[in-house]
Motif scaffolding. Structure first.
Motif, short mmCIF file in Angstrom:
data_model
loop_
_atom_site.label_atom_id
_atom_site.label_comp_id
_atom_site.label_asym_id
_atom_site.label_seq_id
_atom_site.Cartn_x
_atom_site.Cartn_y
_atom_site.Cartn_z
N ARG A 94 -76.62 12.47 1.31
CA ARG A 94 -76.48 13.77 1.99
C ARG A 94 -76.89 14.92 1.06
O ARG A 94 -77.47 15.90 1.52
N GLU A 106 -79.28 6.05 8.81
CA GLU A 106 -80.01 7.18 9.37
C GLU A 106 -80.48 8.14 8.27
O GLU A 106 -81.59 8.67 8.32
N GLY A 123 -79.30 17.83 10.75
CA GLY A 123 -78.34 16.87 11.29
C GLY A 123 -77.78 15.89 10.28
O GLY A 123 -77.13 14.92 10.65
N ARG A 124 -77.99 16.15 9.01
CA ARG A 124 -77.58 15.20 7.96
C ARG A 124 -76.08 14.95 7.92
O ARG A 124 -75.63 13.86 7.57
N SER A 125 -75.27 15.94 8.28
CA SER A 125 -73.82 15.79 8.14
C SER A 125 -73.24 14.74 9.09
O SER A 125 -72.19 14.17 8.80
N SER A 126 -73.93 14.47 10.18
CA SER A 126 -73.40 13.48 11.13
C SER A 126 -74.16 12.16 11.09
O SER A 126 -73.89 11.26 11.88
N MET A 127 -75.08 12.01 10.14
CA MET A 127 -75.89 10.78 10.06
C MET A 127 -75.15 9.67 9.32
O MET A 127 -74.38 9.93 8.41
N THR A 128 -75.44 8.44 9.74
CA THR A 128 -74.93 7.27 9.03
C THR A 128 -75.80 7.05 7.79
O THR A 128 -76.85 7.68 7.64
#
Length: 92
Positions: free
Chosen positions: A66, A84, A76-81
């Motif tokens: 992150r 992802e 959208g990095r904060s909600s990526m696995t």
């Protein structure tokens, strides 16, 4: 303009042939230009050998991924696995 390709990189790209090949492989315009210019500055065979060594993204923690994504302003990095994040970083 007549004779220009749709994805004409412009005069800032030093190796247009390599740029087009990289774009055809699905790389971003930015990444393709960066690689093409690095290859033009030395030789194509040396480009992949430059730089230091870094562990594979799979060996990084989600926090590290992150952080790198933030440096590159990946949306959208904060909600990526983790998977992802790795994919987004490799595509950037």
């Amino acid at each position: 303009m007549a004779g220009e390709k749709k994805d004409d990189p412009g005069p800032s790209v030093k190796d247009p042939e390599l740029y087009e090949k990289l774009r055809d492989e699905g790389n971003s315009k930015e990444k393709s230009a960066r690689i093409a210019n690095a290859a033009a500055a030395s030789s194509r065979s040396e480009v992949g050998q430059k730089g230091g060594s870094s562990p594979a993204y799979e060996d990084w923690t989600v926090e590290e991924l992150r952080g790198r994504a933030a440096e590159l302003e990946v949306e959208g990095r904060s909600s990526m696995t983790k998977d992802e994040l790795i994919e987004a970083l490799r595509e950037h």
